[in-house]
Motif scaffolding. Structure first.
Motif, PDB file in Angstrom:
ATOM      1  N   ASN A  55       5.759  -3.111   4.368  1.00 18.26           N
ATOM      2  CA  ASN A  55       4.867  -4.278   4.397  1.00 18.26           C
ATOM      3  C   ASN A  55       3.579  -3.908   5.131  1.00 18.26           C
ATOM      4  O   ASN A  55       3.450  -4.108   6.334  1.00 18.26           O
ATOM      5  CB  ASN A  55       5.554  -5.456   5.084  1.00 18.26           C
ATOM      6  CG  ASN A  55       4.699  -6.717   5.021  1.00 18.26           C
ATOM      7  OD1 ASN A  55       3.638  -6.727   4.420  1.00 18.26           O
ATOM      8  ND2 ASN A  55       5.172  -7.777   5.647  1.00 18.26           N
ATOM      9  N   SER A  56       2.625  -3.393   4.356  1.00 14.01           N
ATOM     10  CA  SER A  56       1.344  -2.969   4.931  1.00 14.01           C
ATOM     11  C   SER A  56       0.178  -3.821   4.449  1.00 14.01           C
ATOM     12  O   SER A  56      -0.981  -3.468   4.690  1.00 14.01           O
ATOM     13  CB  SER A  56       1.077  -1.504   4.557  1.00 14.01           C
ATOM     14  OG  SER A  56       1.033  -1.356   3.139  1.00 14.01           O
ATOM     15  N   LEU A  57       0.463  -4.944   3.790  1.00 11.50           N
ATOM     16  CA  LEU A  57      -0.612  -5.748   3.212  1.00 11.50           C
ATOM     17  C   LEU A  57      -1.532  -6.333   4.285  1.00 11.50           C
ATOM     18  O   LEU A  57      -2.729  -6.500   4.053  1.00 11.50           O
ATOM     19  CB  LEU A  57      -0.020  -6.861   2.352  1.00 11.50           C
ATOM     20  CG  LEU A  57      -0.999  -7.656   1.488  1.00 11.50           C
ATOM     21  CD1 LEU A  57      -1.835  -6.741   0.604  1.00 11.50           C
ATOM     22  CD2 LEU A  57      -0.259  -8.674   0.628  1.00 11.50           C
ATOM     23  N   GLY A  58      -0.975  -6.629   5.462  1.00 14.76           N
ATOM     24  CA  GLY A  58      -1.819  -7.139   6.548  1.00 14.76           C
ATOM     25  C   GLY A  58      -2.896  -6.147   6.947  1.00 14.76           C
ATOM     26  O   GLY A  58      -4.019  -6.533   7.289  1.00 14.76           O
ATOM     27  N   ILE A  59      -2.577  -4.859   6.885  1.00 17.10           N
ATOM     28  CA  ILE A  59      -3.549  -3.816   7.221  1.00 17.10           C
ATOM     29  C   ILE A  59      -4.707  -3.841   6.235  1.00 17.10           C
ATOM     30  O   ILE A  59      -5.874  -3.671   6.603  1.00 17.10           O
ATOM     31  CB  ILE A  59      -2.862  -2.438   7.212  1.00 17.10           C
ATOM     32  CG1 ILE A  59      -1.773  -2.383   8.296  1.00 17.10           C
ATOM     33  CG2 ILE A  59      -3.871  -1.312   7.399  1.00 17.10           C
ATOM     34  CD1 ILE A  59      -0.897  -1.156   8.219  1.00 17.10           C
TER      35      ILE A  59
ATOM     36  N   THR B 110      -0.172   0.427  -3.358  1.00 17.40           N
ATOM     37  CA  THR B 110      -0.943   1.036  -2.282  1.00 17.40           C
ATOM     38  C   THR B 110      -0.206   0.958  -0.953  1.00 17.40           C
ATOM     39  O   THR B 110       0.748   0.184  -0.800  1.00 17.40           O
ATOM     40  CB  THR B 110      -2.312   0.350  -2.176  1.00 17.40           C
ATOM     41  OG1 THR B 110      -3.129   1.054  -1.255  1.00 17.40           O
ATOM     42  CG2 THR B 110      -2.155  -1.097  -1.714  1.00 17.40           C
ATOM     43  N   LEU B 111      -0.680   1.726   0.011  1.00 14.85           N
ATOM     44  CA  LEU B 111      -0.145   1.666   1.370  1.00 14.85           C
ATOM     45  C   LEU B 111      -1.175   1.047   2.305  1.00 14.85           C
ATOM     46  O   LEU B 111      -0.978  -0.053   2.814  1.00 14.85           O
ATOM     47  CB  LEU B 111       0.250   3.068   1.858  1.00 14.85           C
ATOM     48  CG  LEU B 111       0.819   3.145   3.282  1.00 14.85           C
ATOM     49  CD1 LEU B 111       2.109   2.335   3.399  1.00 14.85           C
ATOM     50  CD2 LEU B 111       1.049   4.600   3.702  1.00 14.85           C
ATOM     51  N   TYR B 112      -2.298   1.739   2.499  1.00 18.21           N
ATOM     52  CA  TYR B 112      -3.348   1.240   3.377  1.00 18.21           C
ATOM     53  C   TYR B 112      -4.608   0.809   2.626  1.00 18.21           C
ATOM     54  O   TYR B 112      -5.621   0.485   3.242  1.00 18.21           O
ATOM     55  CB  TYR B 112      -3.744   2.309   4.400  1.00 18.21           C
ATOM     56  CG  TYR B 112      -2.633   2.730   5.337  1.00 18.21           C
ATOM     57  CD1 TYR B 112      -1.700   1.806   5.808  1.00 18.21           C
ATOM     58  CD2 TYR B 112      -2.515   4.058   5.766  1.00 18.21           C
ATOM     59  CE1 TYR B 112      -0.683   2.189   6.663  1.00 18.21           C
ATOM     60  CE2 TYR B 112      -1.502   4.442   6.640  1.00 18.21           C
ATOM     61  CZ  TYR B 112      -0.582   3.509   7.078  1.00 18.21           C
ATOM     62  OH  TYR B 112       0.422   3.885   7.925  1.00 18.21           O
ATOM     63  N   GLY B 113      -4.578   0.868   1.300  1.00 21.92           N
ATOM     64  CA  GLY B 113      -5.776   0.520   0.531  1.00 21.92           C
ATOM     65  C   GLY B 113      -6.777   1.653   0.457  1.00 21.92           C
ATOM     66  O   GLY B 113      -7.972   1.409   0.279  1.00 21.92           O
TER      67      GLY B 113
END
Length: 559
Positions: A445-449, A419-422
């Motif tokens: 690294n977009s997991l924080g989003i 995924t990118l932004y979920g």
């Protein structure tokens, strides 16, 4: 002889005559004996009936007399025994005894020999060592007490949580029913398979342990972290394990600890230790947490709550010579794939005040609001985020036409493999399921989003197997994974891993170019998948491959 006239019988000989005259016709003369037989039978029947009714009456009378006799006897005995009875007040055994089995008590195993595990056989305590207390059920009001100590759990402030040493994830299951998404973490167990139990119950869980490497999560992600009797030595190794909790916990987030050494004054007897040892452990823990910019938020009974400070001045006072020292800036705090733990504090950046729990929108508003961290990823912006959200709503609508059961109760554990932004998980938010969002350790690294949105996920490299048990996901979804990773990862190994973690009769939705869809269709036959090729909602170059894993049984035994 024919014409000779018979003489009449002598007087008084008629009865004898009739008995001898067997050829006489019935009724030719009155028969008193024939009338007497029915009367005798009637008397016999009436006598039997009277005897039967009399027996019933006597039986009931005897039973009544017996009951009266028994009642008198019991009353006499009660009157005799009553003076000997005394009121007994049984104490509470304590929460540590909720699984107490007297004759197979692990606390007594050390008394017996190790020969062929004989210590695990029945060894009942002698009468003078029996526990005279009431064994309690599991703490059903545990989460209620926690909500009392942390009101933010009830108003949408706390949404994401991690449970370290989760057991069978009962805490995560309770929170899931209260709108909090908790990811349970536990190591691989040789016997109990705790994470597998959690996933079988439909509770988010992943195999993992805090040991020498960072957990596969970004910094400042979880709103809450929890440990209940997880036996993690928090104060050892220079506080290394607690420092990792500090890294992944959002500023203003809560760390909850129950079990040793909390409430040691009342619990130390059941911990095979001394009150002085537990007091020292508690004081050392408080000192360590204070030096890491935690503050004691609340405490009651067996639960203590600390809060990670949002005050940047506390972190500015830390130096390389502090204990624990402040980390230098040589390592990205979000890097977490095979990254060794370091005994230093990852201080929040001056520009990350937006990540504070108090600044984060409450759930469910935070799901659809563009997080500040969107601007920190390449080509990220509010417009890109909103477009992604709209795109996935349209895609999910099309998916449901092709797979009508999607969104129903047939699917519980779902994984979005890249995924990118979920967006896929966000579009499914109204369905009775949860989604593990996987972000490539070699991608953006977009997991924080994703955590900012109130969703959960983990870093992973699909050239390697995922940290879970076989047959733990009902649905796997991937979007362009092979296009992005085929230069590093061989396709057959990725598909084999997908088959391993997919339940029998589970589904796969693959969104790829025609080249990869055709290639996967060929391999899928050998995986015992049944697949159908479909068009996307845009009828473009991308194609959809929807597959279902067949149920089959092995006839091969391997050591």
């Amino acid at each position: 002889m024919r014409g000779k006239r018979l003489s009449p019988p002598p007087a008084g000989r008629g009865f004898v005559y009739r008995m001898k005259n067997k050829d006489a016709k019935p009724g030719s003369s009155p028969d008193k004996t024939s009338r007497a037989v029915p009367m005798i039978l009637m008397f016999i029947l009436l006598g039997g009936l009277s005897f039967y009714l009399g027996g019933i009456f006597c039986s009931e009378r005897n039973m009544l007399l017996a009951k009266v006799s028994i009642t008198k006897t019991l009353t006499q005995k009660e009157n005799v025994a009553a003076p000997l009875l005394q009121s007994i007040r049984f104490p509470d055994c304590g929460i540590d005894y909720q699984d107490y089995t007297p004759c197979t008590d692990p606390r007594r195993w050390r008394r017996y020999g190790n020969f062929r595990l004989s210590f695990m056989e029945r060894h009942c305590p002698p009468i003078n060592e029996r526990e005279e207390c009431l064994v309690p059920p599991p703490a059903g009001k545990y989460v209620d007490l926690m909500e009392y100590l942390i009101p933010e759990m009830k108003d949408g402030t706390v949404r994401t949580a991690i449970d370290t040493g989760c057991g069978v994830a009962s805490w995560g299951g309770d929170l899931l029913d209260r709108g909090i998404l908790a990811l349970s973490l536990a190591p691989r167990d040789n016997h109990e398979a705790q994470v597998q139990f959690a996933l079988e119950r439909g509770i988010p869980a992943i195999l993992g342990i805090i040991s020498t490497q960072r957990l596969p999560f970004p910094s400042n992600s979880f709103d809450m972290a929890h440990c209940s009797r997880c036996l993690i030595p928090w104060t050892e190794f220079d506080g290394l394990y607690l420092l990792e909790i500090h890294r992944i916990l959002r500023p203003g987030g809560f760390w909850v600890l129950s079990g040793p050494p909390i409430n040691y004054k009342n619990r130390w007897r059941g911990w095979n230790t001394t009150i002085d040892e537990q007091k020292k452990d508690f004081e050392d823990l408080k000192k360590l947490l204070t030096s890491m910019c935690f503050k004691l938020y609340n405490m009651k009974d067996d639960i203590a709550v600390w809060q990670k400070s949002t005050d940047i001045d506390c972190y500015n006072q830390l130096t390389l010579s502090s204990y624990p020292p402040k980390c230098d800036d040589s390592r990205d705090p979000d890097s977490a794939w095979y990254i060794p733990l370091r005994p230093c504090i990852t201080a929040p950046n001056q520009n990350t005040k937006i990540l504070n729990l108090t600044s984060t929108p409450k759930w469910p508003e935070r799901l659809n609001e563009s997080p500040e961290r969107v601007s920190m990823v390449p080509s990220g912006s509010d417009n890109v985020f909103k477009h992604d959200q709209s795109k996935w709503n349209a895609r999910l609508k099309h998916y449901k036409k092709l797979l009508p059961s999607l969104g129903g109760d047939k699917f519980r554990n779902v994984m979005d493999m890249n995924t990118l932004y979920g967006g896929f998980a966000a579009a499914l938010i109204g369905s009775p399921l949860w989604v593990m969002n996987v972000v490539s350790s070699y991608g953006i690294n977009s997991l924080g989003i994703i955590y900012d949105r109130g969703l959960i996920g983990a870093y992973h490299d699909w050239c390697e197997p995922f940290s879970t048990y076989p047959r733990t996901y009902d649905l796997l979804h991937l979007d362009g994974l092979f296009t992005a990773e085929s230069h590093r990862c061989e396709m057959k190994y990725v598909l084999l891993e997908m088959d391993r973690i997919l339940r029998p009769s589970g589904h796969v939705i693959i969104r790829e170019t025609s080249f990869f869809v055709d290639a996967i269709s060929t391999i899928a036959k050998d995986l015992k998948w049944s697949c159908e090729k479909q068009e996307t909602e845009q009828n473009g170059k991308e194609k959809l491959l929807i597959c279902q894993k067949k149920l089959w049984y092995s006839k091969v035994s391997r050591g």
